[in-house]
Design a protein around this motif. Structure first.
Motif, PDB file in Angstrom:
ATOM      1  N   GLU A 139       0.838  -1.151   0.020  1.00 21.02           N
ATOM      2  CA  GLU A 139      -0.040   0.017   0.012  1.00 21.02           C
ATOM      3  C   GLU A 139       0.916   1.135   0.072  1.00 21.02           C
ATOM      4  O   GLU A 139       0.533   2.234  -0.524  1.00 21.02           O
ATOM      5  CB  GLU A 139      -0.985  -0.049   1.285  1.00 21.02           C
ATOM      6  N   LYS A 140       2.085   1.325   0.701  1.00 23.58           N
ATOM      7  CA  LYS A 140       2.878   2.372   0.521  1.00 23.58           C
ATOM      8  C   LYS A 140       3.357   2.792  -0.653  1.00 23.58           C
ATOM      9  O   LYS A 140       3.691   3.978  -1.070  1.00 23.58           O
ATOM     10  CB  LYS A 140       4.181   2.183   1.552  1.00 23.58           C
ATOM     11  N   THR A 141       3.413   1.739  -1.847  1.00 25.70           N
ATOM     12  CA  THR A 141       3.895   2.069  -2.914  1.00 25.70           C
ATOM     13  C   THR A 141       2.798   2.755  -4.116  1.00 25.70           C
ATOM     14  O   THR A 141       2.974   3.045  -5.059  1.00 25.70           O
ATOM     15  CB  THR A 141       4.418   0.852  -3.818  1.00 25.70           C
ATOM     16  N   GLU A 151      10.934  -4.798  -2.685  1.00 31.18           N
ATOM     17  CA  GLU A 151      11.793  -3.981  -3.284  1.00 31.18           C
ATOM     18  C   GLU A 151      11.784  -3.541  -4.842  1.00 31.18           C
ATOM     19  O   GLU A 151      11.760  -2.265  -5.130  1.00 31.18           O
ATOM     20  CB  GLU A 151      13.360  -4.513  -2.836  1.00 31.18           C
ATOM     21  N   VAL A 152      11.450  -4.519  -5.547  1.00 35.52           N
ATOM     22  CA  VAL A 152      11.365  -4.490  -6.938  1.00 35.52           C
ATOM     23  C   VAL A 152      10.035  -3.576  -7.173  1.00 35.52           C
ATOM     24  O   VAL A 152       9.758  -2.617  -7.954  1.00 35.52           O
ATOM     25  CB  VAL A 152      10.892  -5.778  -7.560  1.00 35.52           C
ATOM     26  N   ARG A 200       8.283   2.076  -9.471  1.00 38.77           N
ATOM     27  CA  ARG A 200       7.649   3.259  -9.486  1.00 38.77           C
ATOM     28  C   ARG A 200       8.522   4.285 -10.249  1.00 38.77           C
ATOM     29  O   ARG A 200       7.710   5.309 -10.669  1.00 38.77           O
ATOM     30  CB  ARG A 200       7.389   3.852  -8.084  1.00 38.77           C
ATOM     31  N   GLU A 201       9.772   4.233 -10.057  1.00 40.81           N
ATOM     32  CA  GLU A 201      10.501   5.279 -10.605  1.00 40.81           C
ATOM     33  C   GLU A 201      11.010   5.107 -12.200  1.00 40.81           C
ATOM     34  O   GLU A 201      11.713   5.821 -12.729  1.00 40.81           O
ATOM     35  CB  GLU A 201      11.687   5.364  -9.798  1.00 40.81           C
ATOM     36  N   ILE A 202      10.564   4.012 -12.809  1.00 41.51           N
ATOM     37  CA  ILE A 202      10.932   3.801 -14.139  1.00 41.51           C
ATOM     38  C   ILE A 202       9.955   3.669 -15.036  1.00 41.51           C
ATOM     39  O   ILE A 202       8.813   3.418 -14.792  1.00 41.51           O
ATOM     40  CB  ILE A 202      11.923   2.501 -14.267  1.00 41.51           C
ATOM     41  N   ASN A 203      10.156   3.716 -16.419  1.00 36.97           N
ATOM     42  CA  ASN A 203       9.185   3.630 -17.323  1.00 36.97           C
ATOM     43  C   ASN A 203       9.311   2.086 -17.818  1.00 36.97           C
ATOM     44  O   ASN A 203      10.365   1.633 -17.960  1.00 36.97           O
ATOM     45  CB  ASN A 203       9.565   4.463 -18.585  1.00 36.97           C
ATOM     46  N   ILE A 236      12.314  -6.278 -15.909  1.00 34.90           N
ATOM     47  CA  ILE A 236      11.152  -5.893 -16.227  1.00 34.90           C
ATOM     48  C   ILE A 236      10.988  -4.714 -17.129  1.00 34.90           C
ATOM     49  O   ILE A 236      10.208  -4.528 -17.982  1.00 34.90           O
ATOM     50  CB  ILE A 236      10.405  -5.340 -14.756  1.00 34.90           C
ATOM     51  N   LYS A 237      12.029  -3.756 -17.183  1.00 35.63           N
ATOM     52  CA  LYS A 237      12.139  -2.743 -17.931  1.00 35.63           C
ATOM     53  C   LYS A 237      12.397  -3.268 -19.498  1.00 35.63           C
ATOM     54  O   LYS A 237      11.717  -2.739 -20.637  1.00 35.63           O
ATOM     55  CB  LYS A 237      13.435  -2.012 -17.417  1.00 35.63           C
ATOM     56  N   GLU A 238      13.035  -4.317 -19.807  1.00 29.91           N
ATOM     57  CA  GLU A 238      13.393  -4.958 -20.930  1.00 29.91           C
ATOM     58  C   GLU A 238      12.112  -5.543 -21.829  1.00 29.91           C
ATOM     59  O   GLU A 238      11.882  -5.660 -22.880  1.00 29.91           O
ATOM     60  CB  GLU A 238      14.595  -5.971 -20.873  1.00 29.91           C
TER      61      GLU A 238
END
Length: 351
Positions: free
Chosen positions: A29-31, A185-186, A191-194, A338-340
């Protein structure tokens, strides 16, 4: 390390994962992710990317190896049975907590004293079925007064500690609170990446007693791809194991275990990403043992699946060890994967 400390020191025997689930729910929930769960208690945070990419399941498991009260003797001792895989030799004289609905009771695992064993008995591993837990009760009636019942879970005792090298973590239940930590952590990092995917980060229940949560959890999201985040066996003890997994040498990528041969194109992609981003990694080939991946990859028409985690010492005992550096590099590798994995790269896995 505060979150990992909280996760490892909380108690979550198979079927009794509620304390861990509460921590997972709070952190999800924090994320800002949407919380989803199945009816057995597995829980995940859903985070949608910018495009219509694949649905990715990334899962640790909440339960730890533990025990259950099976009998209360007339003299007030507790007989017990294992929840998960235990080696009888690691049990004697270890402290445990018996968990009732309202209270915890400290006990010690006991046996017939070695001083009165016959010579042939001393040469054998003492069997669990002959062990008992001593909680200091005078008789069966006192145990009953304290509220302890057959069916109550029993948890190993081992406080969390970061050792003097400032990298080695010692704690109970790193199998698999390390995976729970990495999933959270992931979820924070993406949250910070596209990225273009819908990602489900969380943890299952009852892995240690037959991958049971892994059989039901995929029905929540019907994943296109899954990653089991778990620990593997470190073999860096005092012998010549230079080619085996060791603490501090990077994430562990499983090439084979008793329940899974990973999707080969996915395996190769993970290695490509690790090398491209200068992330050290290790390879695990193990004929025994298995993870939730063994169930994930068999969901419906099949789900490309791999196991990524960290090497650990002494799992399935009261104490375990992992490397903080390995946790950090594992989180980085999972985030880069995940980005890839946009729709195009996902489809290439099947060419």
């Amino acid at each position: 390390m505060d979150l990992l400390k909280e996760l490892t020191e909380a108690n979550g025997a198979p079927g009794f994962e509620k304390p861990i689930r509460q921590i997972m729910k709070r952190e999800i929930e924090k994320t800002g992710a949407k919380t989803v769960s199945d009816r057995l208690g597995s829980i995940f945070g859903e985070k949608c990317g910018s495009e219509n990419g694949p649905k990715i399941l990334l899962a640790g498991h909440m339960d730890e190896v533990a025990f259950m009260v099976s009998e209360i003797t007339k003299d007030g001792y507790l007989r017990f049975v294992p929840l998960g895989g235990w080696w009888d030799q690691v049990l004697l004289a270890q402290r445990v907590k018996v968990m009732t609905k309202d209270k915890e009771f400290t006990g010690v695992i006991g046996s017939k004293p070695p001083h009165i064993l016959q010579a042939e008995e001393l040469k054998k591993v003492y069997p669990m079925r002959e062990m008992f837990i001593d909680i200091g009760a005078n008789d069966k009636d006192q145990v009953k007064q304290w509220g302890i019942k057959v069916g109550d879970p029993i948890i190993p005792i081992c406080p969390f500690e970061l050792l003097p090298d400032n990298d080695t973590i010692l704690a109970k239940a790193l199998d698999n609170r390390a995976g729970c930590y990495l999933a959270l952590e992931v979820l924070k990092q993406i949250r910070e990446i596209n990225h273009s995917n819908t990602v489900y980060c969380g943890a299952t229940v009852q892995e240690e007693v037959g991958l049971r949560g892994a059989a039901t959890a995929p029905y929540i999201m019907e994943p296109d791809l899954s990653i089991a985040v778990d620990v593997g066996i470190a073999q860096d003890g005092p012998s010549d194991n230079s080619n085996k997994a060791k603490l501090g040498s990077g994430p562990l990528i499983t090439f084979l275990d008793s329940s899974l041969i990973p999707h080969i194109s996915l395996r190769d992609l993970v290695i490509e990403i690790a090398e491209k981003n200068s992330i050290p990694y290790q390879v695990d080939i193990m004929l025994g043992g298995g993870t939730d991946a063994g169930r994930f990859h068999l969901f419906k028409k099949g789900v490309p699946t791999i196991v990524i985690g960290v090497a650990a010492r002494y799992i399935h005992s009261h104490v375990s060890m992992i490397s903080k550096k390995d946790l950090e590099n594992s989180a980085k590798l999972l985030t880069e994967l995940i980005k890839e994995l946009d729709a195009n790269r996902f489809n290439q896995l099947f060419n």
